[in-house]
Design a protein around this motif. Structure first.
Motif, mmCIF file in Angstrom:
data_model
loop_
_atom_site.group_PDB
_atom_site.id
_atom_site.type_symbol
_atom_site.label_atom_id
_atom_site.label_comp_id
_atom_site.label_asym_id
_atom_site.label_seq_id
_atom_site.Cartn_x
_atom_site.Cartn_y
_atom_site.Cartn_z
ATOM 1 N N THR A 150 0.855 -1.144 0.007
ATOM 2 C CA THR A 150 0.058 0.015 0.272
ATOM 3 C C THR A 150 0.749 1.300 -0.014
ATOM 4 O O THR A 150 0.387 2.254 0.495
ATOM 5 C CB THR A 150 -0.877 0.022 1.295
ATOM 6 O OG1 THR A 150 -0.232 -0.228 2.312
ATOM 7 C CG2 THR A 150 -2.012 -1.245 1.117
ATOM 8 N N GLN A 151 2.185 1.215 -0.321
ATOM 9 C CA GLN A 151 3.010 2.387 -0.286
ATOM 10 C C GLN A 151 2.608 3.209 -1.631
ATOM 11 O O GLN A 151 1.956 2.818 -2.567
ATOM 12 C CB GLN A 151 4.496 1.926 -0.642
ATOM 13 C CG GLN A 151 5.012 1.247 0.531
ATOM 14 C CD GLN A 151 5.350 2.064 1.578
ATOM 15 O OE1 GLN A 151 6.251 3.048 1.501
ATOM 16 N NE2 GLN A 151 4.699 1.976 2.789
ATOM 17 N N THR A 152 2.633 4.381 -1.543
ATOM 18 C CA THR A 152 2.685 5.526 -2.528
ATOM 19 C C THR A 152 3.470 5.187 -3.849
ATOM 20 O O THR A 152 2.882 5.305 -5.100
ATOM 21 C CB THR A 152 3.058 6.838 -2.238
ATOM 22 O OG1 THR A 152 4.192 7.108 -1.783
ATOM 23 C CG2 THR A 152 1.883 7.302 -1.120
ATOM 24 N N LEU A 153 4.502 4.812 -3.761
ATOM 25 C CA LEU A 153 5.541 3.913 -4.819
ATOM 26 C C LEU A 153 5.424 2.381 -4.671
ATOM 27 O O LEU A 153 5.838 1.719 -3.823
ATOM 28 C CB LEU A 153 6.912 4.391 -4.678
ATOM 29 C CG LEU A 153 8.139 3.808 -5.670
ATOM 30 C CD1 LEU A 153 7.601 4.000 -7.200
ATOM 31 C CD2 LEU A 153 9.307 4.175 -5.351
ATOM 32 N N ARG A 154 4.411 1.907 -5.695
ATOM 33 C CA ARG A 154 3.998 0.633 -5.477
ATOM 34 C C ARG A 154 5.448 -0.373 -6.266
ATOM 35 O O ARG A 154 5.794 0.146 -7.301
ATOM 36 C CB ARG A 154 2.760 0.181 -6.394
ATOM 37 C CG ARG A 154 1.575 1.002 -5.833
ATOM 38 C CD ARG A 154 1.131 0.375 -4.627
ATOM 39 N NE ARG A 154 0.156 1.215 -4.266
ATOM 40 C CZ ARG A 154 -1.250 0.441 -4.132
ATOM 41 N NH1 ARG A 154 -1.489 -0.601 -4.690
ATOM 42 N NH2 ARG A 154 -2.174 1.338 -3.691
ATOM 43 N N PRO A 155 5.717 -1.237 -5.591
ATOM 44 C CA PRO A 155 6.782 -2.048 -5.885
ATOM 45 C C PRO A 155 6.480 -2.634 -7.378
ATOM 46 O O PRO A 155 5.354 -3.202 -7.503
ATOM 47 C CB PRO A 155 7.065 -3.218 -4.985
ATOM 48 C CG PRO A 155 6.301 -2.600 -3.732
ATOM 49 C CD PRO A 155 5.394 -1.658 -4.271
ATOM 50 N N PHE A 156 7.554 -2.562 -8.077
ATOM 51 C CA PHE A 156 7.239 -3.586 -9.383
ATOM 52 C C PHE A 156 7.126 -5.150 -8.989
ATOM 53 O O PHE A 156 6.601 -5.780 -9.623
ATOM 54 C CB PHE A 156 8.628 -3.498 -10.081
ATOM 55 C CG PHE A 156 8.577 -4.209 -11.530
ATOM 56 C CD1 PHE A 156 7.592 -3.673 -12.749
ATOM 57 C CD2 PHE A 156 9.169 -5.603 -11.877
ATOM 58 C CE1 PHE A 156 7.613 -4.797 -13.722
ATOM 59 C CE2 PHE A 156 9.469 -6.334 -12.677
ATOM 60 C CZ PHE A 156 8.523 -5.878 -14.036
ATOM 61 N N ASP A 157 7.877 -5.683 -8.051
ATOM 62 C CA ASP A 157 7.892 -6.859 -7.626
ATOM 63 C C ASP A 157 8.128 -6.958 -6.044
ATOM 64 O O ASP A 157 9.049 -6.223 -5.831
ATOM 65 C CB ASP A 157 8.575 -7.880 -8.544
ATOM 66 C CG ASP A 157 10.078 -7.706 -8.876
ATOM 67 O OD1 ASP A 157 10.615 -6.729 -8.017
ATOM 68 O OD2 ASP A 157 10.726 -8.478 -9.483
ATOM 69 N N ILE A 158 7.752 -8.068 -5.403
ATOM 70 C CA ILE A 158 8.036 -8.400 -4.048
ATOM 71 C C ILE A 158 8.622 -9.529 -3.953
ATOM 72 O O ILE A 158 7.795 -10.705 -4.577
ATOM 73 C CB ILE A 158 6.921 -7.832 -3.140
ATOM 74 C CG1 ILE A 158 6.374 -6.538 -3.395
ATOM 75 C CG2 ILE A 158 7.262 -8.213 -1.468
ATOM 76 C CD1 ILE A 158 5.175 -6.291 -2.738
ATOM 77 N N LEU A 159 9.670 -9.851 -3.264
ATOM 78 C CA LEU A 159 10.056 -11.207 -3.108
ATOM 79 C C LEU A 159 10.500 -11.494 -1.652
ATOM 80 O O LEU A 159 11.043 -10.910 -0.980
ATOM 81 C CB LEU A 159 11.446 -11.578 -3.978
ATOM 82 C CG LEU A 159 12.246 -12.768 -3.880
ATOM 83 C CD1 LEU A 159 11.268 -14.151 -4.314
ATOM 84 C CD2 LEU A 159 13.758 -12.812 -4.367
ATOM 85 N N VAL A 160 9.921 -12.860 -1.059
ATOM 86 C CA VAL A 160 10.532 -13.167 0.260
ATOM 87 C C VAL A 160 11.165 -14.384 -0.173
ATOM 88 O O VAL A 160 10.545 -15.351 -0.943
ATOM 89 C CB VAL A 160 8.999 -13.564 0.932
ATOM 90 C CG1 VAL A 160 9.250 -14.337 2.315
ATOM 91 C CG2 VAL A 160 8.350 -12.278 1.382
ATOM 92 N N VAL A 161 12.231 -14.138 0.569
ATOM 93 C CA VAL A 161 13.247 -15.583 0.489
ATOM 94 C C VAL A 161 13.239 -16.113 1.744
ATOM 95 O O VAL A 161 13.624 -15.423 2.892
ATOM 96 C CB VAL A 161 14.735 -15.039 0.086
ATOM 97 C CG1 VAL A 161 15.454 -16.157 0.235
ATOM 98 C CG2 VAL A 161 14.564 -14.091 -0.975
ATOM 99 N N ASP A 162 12.618 -17.206 1.929
ATOM 100 C CA ASP A 162 12.583 -17.875 3.322
ATOM 101 C C ASP A 162 13.697 -19.053 3.646
ATOM 102 O O ASP A 162 13.679 -19.729 2.797
ATOM 103 C CB ASP A 162 11.072 -18.409 3.502
ATOM 104 C CG ASP A 162 10.966 -18.925 4.745
ATOM 105 O OD1 ASP A 162 10.683 -17.895 5.729
ATOM 106 O OD2 ASP A 162 10.913 -20.048 5.225
ATOM 107 N N SER A 163 14.133 -18.860 4.544
ATOM 108 C CA SER A 163 14.874 -19.992 5.151
ATOM 109 C C SER A 163 14.345 -21.052 6.001
ATOM 110 O O SER A 163 14.844 -21.490 7.158
ATOM 111 C CB SER A 163 16.184 -19.423 6.146
ATOM 112 O OG SER A 163 16.697 -18.295 5.310
ATOM 113 N N SER A 164 13.507 -21.832 5.158
ATOM 114 C CA SER A 164 12.697 -23.010 5.659
ATOM 115 C C SER A 164 12.152 -22.696 7.119
ATOM 116 O O SER A 164 12.444 -23.512 7.988
ATOM 117 C CB SER A 164 13.836 -24.258 5.766
ATOM 118 O OG SER A 164 14.386 -24.191 4.552
#
Length: 170
Positions: A27-41
């Motif tokens: 919901t930021q005023t500058l919308r991200p092109f992509d969002i990535l979550v890198v999860d360590s299991s």
């Protein structure tokens, strides 16, 4: 034309905080092109919380493979924005203009390669943590380069991936 921005968030057992963080990023005023979550299991439902956000990409790595630098490098290669913002799972943007404000220096000056945002202590932080945050993240912005080595020493290049943005070309 608005800049394209990728957001990367490494996680480990973040079920209690990742939903709120992703909602704030989306919901930021500058919308991200992509969002990535890198999860360590994660073993606590982090995956299910991230799944509530269909625009968010997810990469799982083995916990033993996590490394602050190489994990972010892997994440960088899974994103496409002109700028890449790195956050930690417990970082909470102070406003809906967080991303816009963070990349402003990158847009204003092509020689700026990295911006590190100010970190504010949480309301219940111990006094020591409050003092460290105030020391490392003063209220006044600054730009530093090799020319500042004599004045700041190693702090010339101090940055934190708790809240930072990089120019992809750098």
């Amino acid at each position: 034309m608005a800049p394209s921005l990728s957001v990367v968030i490494p996680t480990l057992n973040a079920a209690g905080e990742i939903d709120e963080l992703l909602t704030l990023i989306e919901t930021q005023t500058l919308r991200p092109f992509d969002i990535l979550v890198v999860d360590s299991s994660s073993e606590d439902g982090t995956v299910d919380e991230v799944a509530k956000h269909p625009r968010v990409n997810f990469v799982r790595i083995e916990r033993k493979e996590f490394n602050h630098g190489s994990t972010r490098d892997i994440a960088l290669r899974h994103t496409a924005g002109d700028f890449v913002c790195f956050l930690t799972q417990d970082a909470v943007p102070a406003s809906s203009r967080y991303l816009e404000t963070l990349v402003e220096p990158l847009l204003a000056d092509n020689s700026v390669a990295l911006v590190s945002g100010r970190q504010l202590p949480k309301a219940n932080a111990r006094r020591f943590e409050q003092l460290v945050r105030d020391f490392n993240y003063p209220d006044t912005p600054s730009v530093r380069s090799k020319g500042d080595l004599k004045k700041f020493g190693i702090k010339t290049f101090f940055a934190s991936d708790t809240c930072s943005a990089y120019r992809r070309t750098a």
